[in-house]
Write a protein that holds these residues in place. Structure first.
Motif, PDB file in Angstrom:
ATOM      1  N   ALA A   1      18.965   6.206 -27.572  1.00 48.78           N
ATOM      2  CA  ALA A   1      18.430   7.464 -27.043  1.00 48.78           C
ATOM      3  C   ALA A   1      17.293   7.148 -26.083  1.00 48.78           C
ATOM      4  O   ALA A   1      16.122   7.426 -26.368  1.00 48.78           O
ATOM      5  CB  ALA A   1      17.959   8.363 -28.179  1.00 48.78           C
TER       6      ALA A   1
ATOM      7  N   TYR B   1      20.212  12.868 -29.166  1.00 50.28           N
ATOM      8  CA  TYR B   1      21.060  12.032 -28.307  1.00 50.28           C
ATOM      9  C   TYR B   1      21.708  12.818 -27.164  1.00 50.28           C
ATOM     10  O   TYR B   1      22.366  12.222 -26.313  1.00 50.28           O
ATOM     11  CB  TYR B   1      22.177  11.399 -29.148  1.00 50.28           C
ATOM     12  CG  TYR B   1      21.667  10.499 -30.253  1.00 50.28           C
ATOM     13  CD1 TYR B   1      21.191   9.223 -29.973  1.00 50.28           C
ATOM     14  CD2 TYR B   1      21.680  10.932 -31.579  1.00 50.28           C
ATOM     15  CE1 TYR B   1      20.726   8.399 -30.984  1.00 50.28           C
ATOM     16  CE2 TYR B   1      21.215  10.109 -32.603  1.00 50.28           C
ATOM     17  CZ  TYR B   1      20.740   8.848 -32.300  1.00 50.28           C
ATOM     18  OH  TYR B   1      20.287   8.032 -33.294  1.00 50.28           O
TER      19      TYR B   1
ATOM     20  N   SER C   1      20.620  11.914 -23.489  1.00 45.52           N
ATOM     21  CA  SER C   1      21.037  10.539 -23.221  1.00 45.52           C
ATOM     22  C   SER C   1      22.551  10.450 -23.073  1.00 45.52           C
ATOM     23  O   SER C   1      23.070   9.713 -22.230  1.00 45.52           O
ATOM     24  CB  SER C   1      20.565   9.612 -24.346  1.00 45.52           C
ATOM     25  OG  SER C   1      19.153   9.550 -24.401  1.00 45.52           O
TER      26      SER C   1
ATOM     27  N   THR D   1      25.919   5.789 -27.742  1.00 47.39           N
ATOM     28  CA  THR D   1      25.159   7.011 -27.477  1.00 47.39           C
ATOM     29  C   THR D   1      26.082   8.219 -27.436  1.00 47.39           C
ATOM     30  O   THR D   1      25.783   9.272 -28.020  1.00 47.39           O
ATOM     31  CB  THR D   1      24.398   6.889 -26.142  1.00 47.39           C
ATOM     32  OG1 THR D   1      23.455   5.812 -26.233  1.00 47.39           O
ATOM     33  CG2 THR D   1      23.654   8.175 -25.816  1.00 47.39           C
TER      34      THR D   1
ATOM     35  N   ALA E   1      26.075  11.361 -30.229  1.00 47.31           N
ATOM     36  CA  ALA E   1      25.895  12.755 -29.831  1.00 47.31           C
ATOM     37  C   ALA E   1      26.960  13.638 -30.477  1.00 47.31           C
ATOM     38  O   ALA E   1      26.662  14.731 -30.976  1.00 47.31           O
ATOM     39  CB  ALA E   1      25.956  12.875 -28.305  1.00 47.31           C
TER      40      ALA E   1
END
Length: 553
Positions: free
Chosen positions: A18, A25, A28, A432, A436
């Motif tokens: 992040a 998240y 990012s 990432t 998320a």
């Protein structure tokens, strides 16, 4: 003196998941998606050639990794070069040898016999697509995987006279049904080992998801080619193919395991469809609008011996790939010649968070030529030379050289795309994106297949997607009180729907059909089908997680 584990952890770059914003998240992940947005835009909107689109996306991932995620530039470059070389061998090796075998059958005249023999069974393009793209392709997927079925079947359909765009697109869509059990079940056996979940349970759950797609894929292919109304003309044959495949796939995945569903399902489908067409024919034969209309039932003027000889290159290929890909045989072949190279600028240079600990990642390039599917295909080609009348070793070698020249740009495309996948994996951008989606809470079962779909889009491999996101699926499912086997299975099932839009798969199809520079056309052709199928799997997974729990083993 070898560095200690502690020294390796200190020296390795620690991934950051992040880098933008605090406490989540999402932002990012939006930035991590930029290389994917670029790839979508260049392929679907600007119609940029595949090797250029892949290069631009890889460059974007490299720059974002260095300046946003903070990975050292040398490590980012090392991850890209590793991916590029991995793309060349074993993946490109499969494509080159498969297209070489096809080119030899065309040059020797044997493919004309194949065309005639297939037309005598059915000269209807819809049913030929099911025979070759769906059934035969599933057999090749079950034995080899990793792009082999699309390389072979797309070339065969184009050779039969299919519109090249449809030959490529149809084979990519058809390849949906068998991918989860491809290469003798590797996607499931690999993720079961990585997550320490029960292999049989994962296999059974996948076998209670994919058959719902498998049973309609033949109909889906026909509707894509000619529309729903004309599809009704061949619906009985399409249902025979769908039921034969889906029923066998369900039975074997639930009561035997992940190794044989593709191979046996494909054989049952080929036999069932052949037997059915012996007693039933469609009233109207459909061909592409730019083709001459059918002049009546086709007859084959070749003897049974000539037909068998013409098909022998593909029969030999199927048998050799099956033998070579069998786990016990493959293990021996891999150990016979096994050159391990600690990859420069990448080996032990990246530390990932595993079970709350930073673990440096060993990255060794394994050159195992005897265990590569492309080598089995190469051997089948050499054996086939002696069965082709008037064809010589000199002609075969010349044909091999021409094949490499023919595939020069698709080779670069595949290298770039696999390089992109490894950059995003090394710098943490793929993780990432996964984290998320994992933050969606009780809705996560809906997004679990989409995570697998994204993983296959990035890597071109259901196995790679499972290894990338398998543990994330498991831990997220446990956190929200859902079956971890279900979410891991959903990663596998959702992943198969992403195969048809993976730039790596599209590059293989481009190579097989000669559509250089048309990567974007194929991407647009398959995109809507991919989205529809992954949403179907997502809804099914959500239902199986809550109201339809009784469907799980």
């Amino acid at each position: 003196m070898e560095p200690t584990v502690t020294q390796a952890v200190v020296e390795a770059w620690h991934q950051v998941y992040a880098p933008i914003g605090e406490g989540g998240y999402l932002l990012s992940a939006l930035v991590a998606g930029i290389p994917i947005y670029i790839l979508f835009y260049l392929l679907a909107v600007k119609k940029v050639k595949g090797h250029l689109a892949g290069a631009c996306a890889s460059l974007a991932a490299l720059l974002l990794g260095v300046f946003v995620w903070g990975i050292p530039a040398t490590t980012a470059i090392g991850s890209y070069t590793y991916g590029f070389v991995y793309g060349l061998f074993p993946i490109v090796w499969i494509v080159i040898t498969a297209i070489w075998v096809y080119n030899m059958t065309v040059e020797s005249g044997e493919f004309e016999i194949i065309k005639s023999s297939l037309a005598s069974i059915t000269d209807d393009r819809r049913l030929q697509a099911v025979f070759i793209g769906f059934a035969f392709g599933s057999f090749i997927e079950g034995t080899a995987g990793f792009g082999t079925p699309v390389a072979i079947t797309a070339a065969m359909l184009a050779g039969l006279g299919f519109n090249p765009l449809y030959a490529a697109g149809i084979c990519l869509i058809a390849n949906t049904a068998p991918v989860a059990f491809g290469a003798v079940g590797i996607p499931i056996t690999a993720v079961a080992a990585a997550t320490k979940l029960d292999e049989m349970t994962i296999s059974a759950i996948v076998g209670r998801q994919l058959p719902f797609l498998s049973i309609i894929v033949p109909v889906w292919l026909s509707v894509t080619m000619c529309g729903f109304k004309r599809t009704l003309e061949v619906l009985p044959a399409l249902m025979v193919a769908g039921i034969a495949f889906a029923g066998t796939q369900f039975f074997l995945s639930n009561f035997h395991g992940p190794t044989l569903p593709d191979i046996v399902s494909a054989i049952v489908t080929i036999v069932a469809l052949w037997a059915f067409l012996r007693v039933w024919k469609p009233k109207n034969v459909w061909r592409f609008p730019d083709e001459p209309a059918s002049t009546g039932p086709a007859t084959c003027n070749y003897s049974a011996g000539e037909i068998l000889r013409a098909w022998m290159p593909y029969l030999i290929l199927a048998v050799l790939v099956l033998i070579q890909g069998w786990p016990s045989v493959k293990k021996i072949l891999a150990a016979t010649v096994n050159i391990q190279v600690e990859w420069p600028m990448y080996h032990m240079m990246v530390a990932k968070m595993v079970d709350s600990q930073w673990v440096p990642q060993a990255v060794k390039y394994s050159f195992q030529p005897l265990a590569a599917a492309g080598t089995a295909i190469l051997l089948s080609g050499f054996i086939s030379i002696f069965l082709m009348p008037g064809y010589t070793m000199g002609k075969a070698v010349s044909c091999f050289g021409r094949t490499i020249v023919q595939l020069r740009w698709p080779i670069v495309s595949i290298g770039n795309i696999v390089g992109l996948a490894f950059i995003m994996n090394a710098n943490g951008m793929s993780t990432t994106l996964g984290l998320a989606l994992a933050g969606t809470g009780v809705l996560f079962p809906f997004f679990a297949p989409i995570l697998g779909w994204l993983g296959v889009f990035l890597t071109g491999s259901d196995t790679s997607s499972n290894l990338l996101f398998g543990n994330l699926q498991k831990t997220t499912a446990q956190a929200i009180g859902v079956s971890p086997e279900l979410c891991v299975a959903a990663n596998t099932s959702g992943g198969v729907t992403g195969k048809m839009i993976s730039p790596q798969s599209i590059s293989v199809a481009v190579a097989a059909t000669g559509l250089h520079g048309k990567d974007g056309d194929i991407f647009r052709f398959t995109l809507k089908h991919s989205i529809a199928m992954v949403l179907f799997i997502s809804v099914l997974t959500m239902l199986q997680a809550y109201p339809l729990k009784w469907m799980l083993p």
